[in-house]
Design an enzyme around this catalytic site. Structure first.
Site, PDB file in Angstrom:
ATOM      1  CD  GLU A  83       0.572  -2.316  -2.525  1.00  0.00           C
ATOM      2  OE1 GLU A  83       0.065  -1.226  -2.827  1.00  0.00           O
ATOM      3  OE2 GLU A  83      -0.071  -3.291  -2.084  1.00  0.00           O
TER       4      GLU A  83
ATOM      5  NE  ARG B 116      -1.491   8.988 -11.085  1.00  0.00           N
ATOM      6  CZ  ARG B 116      -1.082   7.950 -10.355  1.00  0.00           C
ATOM      7  NH1 ARG B 116      -0.818   8.083  -9.080  1.00  0.00           N
ATOM      8  NH2 ARG B 116      -0.958   6.751 -10.894  1.00  0.00           N
TER       9      ARG B 116
ATOM     10  CE  LYS C 245       1.824  -0.393  -8.538  1.00  0.00           C
ATOM     11  NZ  LYS C 245       2.678  -0.527  -7.339  1.00  0.00           N
TER      12      LYS C 245
HETATM   13  P1  ATP Z   1      -0.556   2.520  -9.528  1.00  0.00           P
HETATM   14  O1  ATP Z   1      -1.643   3.528  -9.327  1.00  0.00           O
HETATM   15  O2  ATP Z   1      -0.108   2.356 -10.931  1.00  0.00           O
HETATM   16  O3  ATP Z   1      -0.818   1.214  -8.857  1.00  0.00           O
HETATM   17  P2  ATP Z   1       0.819   3.313  -7.247  1.00  0.00           P
HETATM   18  O4  ATP Z   1       0.911   4.730  -6.884  1.00  0.00           O
HETATM   19  O5  ATP Z   1      -0.185   2.494  -6.522  1.00  0.00           O
HETATM   20  O6  ATP Z   1       0.683   3.174  -8.788  1.00  0.00           O
HETATM   21  P3  ATP Z   1       3.161   2.545  -5.878  1.00  0.00           P
HETATM   22  O7  ATP Z   1       3.889   1.273  -5.966  1.00  0.00           O
HETATM   23  O8  ATP Z   1       2.429   2.859  -4.626  1.00  0.00           O
HETATM   24  O9  ATP Z   1       2.172   2.580  -7.099  1.00  0.00           O
HETATM   25  O10 ATP Z   1       4.070   3.767  -6.307  1.00  0.00           O
HETATM   26  C1  ATP Z   1       5.399   3.958  -5.939  1.00  0.00           C
HETATM   27  C2  ATP Z   1       5.706   5.410  -6.125  1.00  0.00           C
HETATM   28  O11 ATP Z   1       5.535   5.790  -7.491  1.00  0.00           O
HETATM   29  C3  ATP Z   1       4.807   6.274  -5.305  1.00  0.00           C
HETATM   30  O12 ATP Z   1       5.592   7.233  -4.636  1.00  0.00           O
HETATM   31  C4  ATP Z   1       3.895   6.922  -6.310  1.00  0.00           C
HETATM   32  O13 ATP Z   1       3.527   8.194  -5.877  1.00  0.00           O
HETATM   33  C5  ATP Z   1       4.758   6.954  -7.566  1.00  0.00           C
HETATM   34  N1  ATP Z   1       3.931   6.945  -8.777  1.00  0.00           N
HETATM   35  C6  ATP Z   1       2.987   6.044  -9.110  1.00  0.00           C
HETATM   36  N2  ATP Z   1       2.377   6.380 -10.269  1.00  0.00           N
HETATM   37  C7  ATP Z   1       2.945   7.540 -10.674  1.00  0.00           C
HETATM   38  C8  ATP Z   1       2.751   8.416 -11.794  1.00  0.00           C
HETATM   39  N3  ATP Z   1       1.830   8.165 -12.735  1.00  0.00           N
HETATM   40  N4  ATP Z   1       3.524   9.521 -11.890  1.00  0.00           N
HETATM   41  C9  ATP Z   1       4.451   9.777 -10.951  1.00  0.00           C
HETATM   42  N5  ATP Z   1       4.690   9.002  -9.881  1.00  0.00           N
HETATM   43  C10 ATP Z   1       3.945   7.896  -9.725  1.00  0.00           C
HETATM   44 MG    MG Z   2      -0.646   2.545  -4.665  1.00  0.00          MG
END
Ligand code: ATP
Ligand code: MG
Length: 566
Positions: A42, A268, A278
């Protein structure tokens, strides 16, 4: 070496993790012609090392099975998403060494289709317009132990729902006035199935679709259908989406989608001494607690790139930690170990004095200059050598001298002899102080018979110091970095900000650098002998280089591993 030249680490015949095992089995069973994965960020912030794990997994699986991996922006929330983030994400994925080829997509590309599919659900009596407020919807949702309550609007007729949803789209209602919900089961033990919201009204301009829409699909409604549209075979995501899987499957089963993706979840990445979120990282940037998203202390890919971490090190790290379903916290030192591993092989060695102390060689002729050959990288003979100028006045590291040394201090002290790297043995004969008693200069003798650093009589001092010739040195700034947080489990006491490390950055403005460093450009990585690995910062100017300390030389992680193994 390019990725193509490397043997694929997780080649189908030797699957290295449970995801690759699943994919290998599907390939064997002839389930798919081509394996298709995707990385679906995102664009509401910059990518961090957690994302790197997901990128390496998704692009790595596609590479190993000769399939393809899409980059898809899940851009369903225009109030949080920005073009700046989209550009940064593309840059970061490329920097990591991956290529989506022509397969760049956006959830917003599918807004028309998603809207039409919402109409399908309404016509089938499987979606309805709800007038409850966000708070009321929450109150009706129930809890883990109590079922939810039906909204009074749940039984609206298909005609009324079509009419209201159409008018939502036409912009007749203000933000938050109504939503479209899936009609599933308010008593489901899975809260995600209690009539989740599919569309909300947002009078907001979208980076890609502009003002075309004022209703936007939720992530939960858009995500699975986007995978289906793109023909994703394996939708790989993190464990927090496991409970959403039944909802994604419900949409897929109830809509005329062109394919049926399967979702698999993995744990994760969590890292000690940092926070991978983020939302929290955005707060640090907004509050001005760091230099920006690319601050070298940030766990963002742009931050660690600026810090000097090479992309190979991140790929090595991803391979080392593997992929599993069990939640764990990885020691930050393991990541640093991978960084050292790559830099030890690749970074040219240089001498730099970070906190300079003047040394005058009283018996060295004024105006004389000698050149010494210095090895660029003992790990890489092809890196060759350079010559380093030596003269009467030198800079050494202030901490390499003690007037009154304790027992185990073998470096320079009054009356003591040490070796200057590549040059001579010198002996300290006099200590010069300023009015405040601070040591400002050492007057030393050099032994001309020890050229190159070895004495004819075989005497060998315990310490070898790095140095820079004062007449030839170039000035520079060095920024020393420590962990962003003071504790391995930031926020464990409930307050993340309170755990920020106030000494995470130390700026040394008056450093003296070996002249071979002149002309280096931003992003170049070197080892300063005895100090660590450093990377040229984009703040550098031709007359004032700025270096970031990437990592020190001491590998605590390797030591712990060795101890554990013995
Ligand atoms: P954040 O919690 O930092 O905002 P998010 O999951 O909301 O991260 P997205 O942009 O939705 O961020 O993530 C894109 C992809 O990266 C998703 O498939 C998510 O599962 C993966 N991802 C995010 N954080 C991690 C992590 N700490 N380890 C492994 N994969 C991750
Ligand atoms: Mg997210």
């Amino acid at each position: 070496m390019t990725d193509e030249a490397k043997p694929a680490p997780g080649a189908p015949e030797e699957a290295t993790d449970f995801i690759r095992e699943i994919v290998a089995a599907d390939v064997k069973a002839g389930k798919h012609k081509t394996i298709v994965t995707r990385f679906p960020p995102e664009p509401n912030g910059y990518l961090h090392v957690g994302h790197a794990k997901s990128i390496c997994l998704n692009f790595g699986v596609a590479r190993d099975f000769r399939g393809r991996c899409h980059l898809r922006f899940d851009d369903t929330n225009p109030t949080k998403e920005e073009q700046e983030y989209i550009d940064a994400i593309e840059q970061d994925v490329r920097w990591l060494g991956f290529d989506w080829g022509p397969h760049l997509y956006h959830a917003s590309d599918y807004f028309d289709r998603l809207y039409d599919w919402a109409l399908v659900l309404i016509r089938d009596g499987k979606a309805y317009v709800d007038d409850l407020s966000a708070d009321e919807i929450r109150a009706h949702r129930g809890t883990l132990t109590e079922p939810g309550k039906d909204s009074p609007y749940r039984s609206r007729s298909v005609e009324e729902n079509l009419d209201l949803f159409g008018r939502m789209r036409q912009g007749e209602f203000p933000d938050g006035a109504r939503v479209l919900r899936a009609k599933i089961d308010m008593a489901s033990p899975n809260i995600n199935l209690r009539d989740p919201v599919m569309y909300r009204i947002l009078h907001a301009s979208h980076p890609r679709t502009g003002d075309k829409w004022c209703v936007y699909p939720t992530y939960d409604y858009a995500h699975g259908q986007s995978d289906a549209i793109e023909g994703i075979t394996h939708s790989i995501c993190t464990l927090e989406f496991e409970d959403h899987r039944p909802l994604y499957d419900w949409f897929i089963e109830n809509l005329p989608v062109p394919s049926r993706p399967r979702q698999y979840e993995f744990a994760r990445l969590n890292l000690t001494y940092t926070v991978l979120s983020k939302r929290f990282l955005l707060q640090l940037v907004k509050d001005g607690r760091v230099r920006g998203w690319d601050d070298p202390r940030m766990p963002t890919l742009s931050g660690i790139r600026r810090r000097g971490f090479p992309p190979e090190a991140l790929r090595e790290f991803a391979a080392m930690i593997g992929v599993a379903r069990r939640e764990s916290v990885v020691d930050y030192a393991a990541l640093e170990h991978c960084v050292r591993d790559v830099l030890n092989r690749e970074a040219p060695r240089r001498m730099a004095v970070l906190r300079p102390l003047k040394v005058v060689l009283t018996n060295y002729p004024e105006g004389q200059v000698e050149q010494f050959e210095a090895v660029n990288n003992p790990e890489d003979p092809s890196a060759g050598s350079r010559s380093v100028a030596f003269s009467r006045v030198l800079w050494i590291e202030r901490e390499d001298f003690l007037e009154d040394p304790p027992k185990k201090f073998f470096r320079l002290a009054p009356g003591r002899e040490v070796r200057l790297r590549y040059a001579y043995l010198i002996t300290c004969e006099e200590v010069v102080k300023d009015a405040s008693g601070q040591v400002v200069e050492l007057r030393c003798r050099y032994d001309p018979a020890t050229r190159g650093g070895s004495a004819p009589d075989g005497r060998s001092p315990k310490a070898t110091l790095h140095w820079v010739s004062a007449a030839h040195a170039i000035p520079g700034e060095v920024r020393l970095y420590e962990h962003l947080f003071m504790r391995p489990d930031p926020g464990a006491d409930g307050d993340l900000l309170a755990d920020l490390n106030p000494r995470s950055e130390e700026v040394l403005a008056g450093c003296q650098l070996e002249p071979a460093l002149a002309g280096v450009t931003a992003g170049a990585r070197v080892q300063f002998e005895r100090q660590g690995y450093f990377c040229v910062d984009p703040d550098s100017r031709a007359d004032r280089l700025v270096f970031n300390r990437t990592v020190t030389l001491r590998d605590t992680w390797a030591k712990v591993q060795a101890r554990g193994a013995s």
